[in-house]
Design an enzyme around this catalytic site. Structure first.
Site, short mmCIF file in Angstrom:
data_model
loop_
_atom_site.label_atom_id
_atom_site.label_comp_id
_atom_site.label_asym_id
_atom_site.label_seq_id
_atom_site.Cartn_x
_atom_site.Cartn_y
_atom_site.Cartn_z
CB ALA A 1 -15.46 12.47 -4.50
CB CYS B 1 14.97 0.82 21.49
SG CYS B 1 13.44 0.12 20.87
CB THR C 1 -17.12 7.08 4.27
OG1 THR C 1 -16.98 6.02 5.21
CG2 THR C 1 -18.20 8.04 4.75
CG HIS D 1 -9.23 4.95 10.69
ND1 HIS D 1 -10.15 4.66 9.71
CD2 HIS D 1 -9.93 4.99 11.86
CE1 HIS D 1 -11.35 4.51 10.26
NE2 HIS D 1 -11.24 4.72 11.56
CG ASP E 1 -4.93 8.31 0.97
OD1 ASP E 1 -5.94 7.85 0.40
OD2 ASP E 1 -4.92 9.46 1.46
CB CYS F 1 9.36 1.72 18.40
SG CYS F 1 10.40 0.51 19.23
NE ARG G 1 -3.69 -0.02 2.27
CZ ARG G 1 -4.30 0.32 3.41
NH1 ARG G 1 -4.18 -0.44 4.48
NH2 ARG G 1 -4.99 1.43 3.47
C1 BV8 Z 1 -12.84 -0.09 17.86
C2 BV8 Z 1 -6.97 1.47 9.09
C3 BV8 Z 1 -12.98 -0.91 20.04
C4 BV8 Z 1 -6.50 0.23 8.44
C5 BV8 Z 1 -9.30 1.15 9.44
C6 BV8 Z 1 -16.83 -6.63 16.28
C7 BV8 Z 1 -15.65 -6.84 16.98
C8 BV8 Z 1 -14.75 -5.79 17.22
C9 BV8 Z 1 -15.00 -4.52 16.75
C10 BV8 Z 1 -16.18 -4.34 16.05
C11 BV8 Z 1 -17.09 -5.36 15.82
N1 BV8 Z 1 -18.13 -4.84 15.11
C12 BV8 Z 1 -17.91 -3.53 14.90
C13 BV8 Z 1 -16.74 -3.22 15.47
C14 BV8 Z 1 -16.11 -1.93 15.47
C15 BV8 Z 1 -15.14 -1.89 14.29
C16 BV8 Z 1 -15.96 -1.71 13.03
O1 BV8 Z 1 -16.48 -0.63 12.83
N2 BV8 Z 1 -16.07 -2.77 12.21
C17 BV8 Z 1 -16.85 -2.63 10.99
C18 BV8 Z 1 -16.19 -3.45 9.88
C19 BV8 Z 1 -18.28 -3.10 11.28
N3 BV8 Z 1 -14.32 -0.74 14.55
C20 BV8 Z 1 -13.13 -0.91 15.14
O2 BV8 Z 1 -12.63 -1.98 15.40
C21 BV8 Z 1 -12.47 0.41 15.56
N4 BV8 Z 1 -12.01 0.27 16.90
O3 BV8 Z 1 -14.03 -0.23 17.74
O4 BV8 Z 1 -12.18 -0.30 19.03
C22 BV8 Z 1 -12.34 -0.60 21.31
C23 BV8 Z 1 -13.05 0.15 22.24
C24 BV8 Z 1 -12.48 0.40 23.45
C25 BV8 Z 1 -11.20 -0.09 23.75
C26 BV8 Z 1 -10.51 -0.84 22.79
C27 BV8 Z 1 -11.06 -1.10 21.56
C28 BV8 Z 1 -11.27 0.70 14.67
C29 BV8 Z 1 -11.75 0.98 13.27
C30 BV8 Z 1 -10.56 1.42 12.42
C31 BV8 Z 1 -10.10 0.26 11.56
N5 BV8 Z 1 -9.07 0.73 10.66
N6 BV8 Z 1 -8.34 1.64 8.69
C32 BV8 Z 1 -5.91 0.62 7.12
O5 BV8 Z 1 -6.46 1.53 6.45
O6 BV8 Z 1 -4.93 -0.05 6.77
S1 BV8 Z 1 -10.85 1.17 8.81
C33 BV8 Z 1 -10.85 1.06 7.12
O7 BV8 Z 1 -12.25 1.17 6.78
C34 BV8 Z 1 -10.22 2.20 6.34
O8 BV8 Z 1 -9.71 3.24 7.14
C35 BV8 Z 1 -11.41 2.75 5.53
O9 BV8 Z 1 -11.30 4.07 5.25
C36 BV8 Z 1 -12.46 2.53 6.52
C37 BV8 Z 1 -13.86 2.70 6.20
O10 BV8 Z 1 -14.11 2.29 4.91
P1 BV8 Z 1 -14.49 3.48 3.88
O11 BV8 Z 1 -13.47 4.56 3.99
O12 BV8 Z 1 -15.90 3.86 4.11
O13 BV8 Z 1 -14.25 2.76 2.51
P2 BV8 Z 1 -15.27 1.80 1.79
O14 BV8 Z 1 -14.53 1.09 0.70
O15 BV8 Z 1 -16.01 1.01 2.82
O16 BV8 Z 1 -16.33 2.78 1.13
C38 BV8 Z 1 -15.93 3.59 0.07
C39 BV8 Z 1 -17.15 4.40 -0.31
O17 BV8 Z 1 -16.77 5.32 -1.34
C40 BV8 Z 1 -18.28 3.55 -0.88
O18 BV8 Z 1 -19.51 3.99 -0.35
C41 BV8 Z 1 -18.22 3.83 -2.39
O19 BV8 Z 1 -19.52 3.85 -2.98
C42 BV8 Z 1 -17.66 5.23 -2.41
N7 BV8 Z 1 -16.89 5.57 -3.61
C43 BV8 Z 1 -16.13 4.75 -4.38
N8 BV8 Z 1 -15.57 5.48 -5.39
C44 BV8 Z 1 -15.98 6.76 -5.22
C45 BV8 Z 1 -16.81 6.83 -4.09
N9 BV8 Z 1 -17.38 7.98 -3.67
C46 BV8 Z 1 -17.12 9.08 -4.38
N10 BV8 Z 1 -16.33 9.11 -5.48
C47 BV8 Z 1 -15.75 7.97 -5.92
N11 BV8 Z 1 -14.97 8.00 -7.02
ZN ZN Z 2 12.29 1.78 19.70
#
Ligand code: BV8
Ligand code: ZN
Length: 246
Positions: free
Chosen positions: A235, A151, A189, A120, A105, A128, A70
């Site tokens: 967009a 380290c 999103t 995120h 990104d 580290c 990526r």
């Molecule tokens: C948390 C970094 C808790 C990675 C990302 C069960 C168990 C555990 C947790 C959960 C669970 N159920 C739900 C959860 C919560 C979970 C969650 O939300 N899961 C989802 C899948 C249901 N969330 C978490 O785990 C979060 N942490 O809850 O912690 C906690 C609480 C207390 C103490 C300790 C812990 C952490 C969430 C963050 C995860 N990391 N990213 C990386 O990027 O490498 S999320 C990842 O998804 C990306 O960041 C991405 O951006 C994000 C969301 O996706 P979108 O951005 O919306 O992208 P997507 O493809 O889905 O949609 C694109 C849209 O654009 C579409 O609608 C499409 O139509 C549109 N599109 C396409 N082309 C265009 C366009 N629009 C306009 N123009 C275009 N050209």
């Molecule tokens: Zn270190």
């Protein structure tokens, strides 16, 4: 669409403070794959294998291969007209403009946006596991077992994985901005990842009459029923059109 565009422009013209929430869709036209376009697989990997702490514990080399790929992809792309339009929109609101992005990104910063909250994390940063130092390593491809220059402990991507907390101060700032804004612009999103998507109900609920929610997306999403104005299309076209209508 013209009528919706004019309504959206009117809402922005009357706004004192604006918050934007972006997701992977705003970078799609730059050539960065969206998160859900594939069927829950991400670049051919299962999310739990490459974007969770347990996945990293199980196979850190696989996770580093995923993030190095990526990093290489993002190093080869440019911001698109959607990113540029958002940086120009910020110019019109000076200090009452907050861009909250789920994307890692860095393309908003590259396009000139200034008040950017990367809730995120960032592809460019490593953290580290020993001394917790966070470093900006640009987009150079690191090996599949990079070590801390200070380290010697193992490094991880400074990215918020699933089941991990968002950076506390950044997330607090994002929530406060959403709670006080007149317009929340939700761009590219699917609004299924939390807590990021909770900015929408936060913006709607915490002011007397709630913020105006404008959705700019390729297609309707899980939150389209809750938004006030929907601008559907790429967009890279809808955001410049919105800016021009201001
Ligand atoms: C948390 C970094 C808790 C990675 C990302 C069960 C168990 C555990 C947790 C959960 C669970 N159920 C739900 C959860 C919560 C979970 C969650 O939300 N899961 C989802 C899948 C249901 N969330 C978490 O785990 C979060 N942490 O809850 O912690 C906690 C609480 C207390 C103490 C300790 C812990 C952490 C969430 C963050 C995860 N990391 N990213 C990386 O990027 O490498 S999320 C990842 O998804 C990306 O960041 C991405 O951006 C994000 C969301 O996706 P979108 O951005 O919306 O992208 P997507 O493809 O889905 O949609 C694109 C849209 O654009 C579409 O609608 C499409 O139509 C549109 N599109 C396409 N082309 C265009 C366009 N629009 C306009 N123009 C275009 N050209
Ligand atoms: Zn270190």
């Amino acid at each position: 669409m013209i009528a919706e565009l004019e309504r959206a422009a009117e809402a922005l013209r009357n706004a004192k403070s604006v918050v934007v929430l972006t997701g992977a869709g705003v970078s799609a036209e730059s050539g960065v794959p969206t998160f859900r376009a594939s069927d829950g697989l991400w670049e051919g990997h299962r999310i739990e294998d490459v974007a969770t702490p347990t996945g990293f514990e199980r196979d850190p080399a696989l996770v580093w291969q995923f993030y190095n790929a990526r990093r290489a992809n993002v190093a080869a792309v440019q911001p698109n007209p959607g990113h540029v339009a958002l940086s120009k929109l910020e110019d019109r609101f000076t200090d009452a403009f907050t861009l909250v992005t789920q994307n890692v990104d860095g393309l908003h910063l590259q396009a000139g946006s200034r008040n950017v909250l990367e809730i995120h994390g960032s592809l460019r940063e490593t953290r580290c596991l020993g001394c917790a130092t966070v470093e900006n390593r640009g987009l150079e491809v690191l090996g599949d077992r990079p070590l801390c220059p200070r380290c010697g402990a193992r490094l991880r991507p400074n990215i918020v994985w699933f089941h991990e907390m968002l950076p506390v101060v950044i997330w607090e700032t994002a929530q406060l901005a959403a709670a006080g804004c007149d317009v929340l612009l939700v761009v590219g999103t699917s609004a299924v990842v939390y807590p990021a998507a909770s900015l929408i109900p936060i913006a709607k609920s915490t002011r007397a009459r709630g913020a105006t929610i404008i959705e700019c997306n390729l297609t309707p999403t899980a939150v389209s029923a809750e938004v006030d104005i929907g601008l559907y299309g790429p967009a890279g076209e809808t955001l410049p059109a919105l800016l021009a209508a201001l």
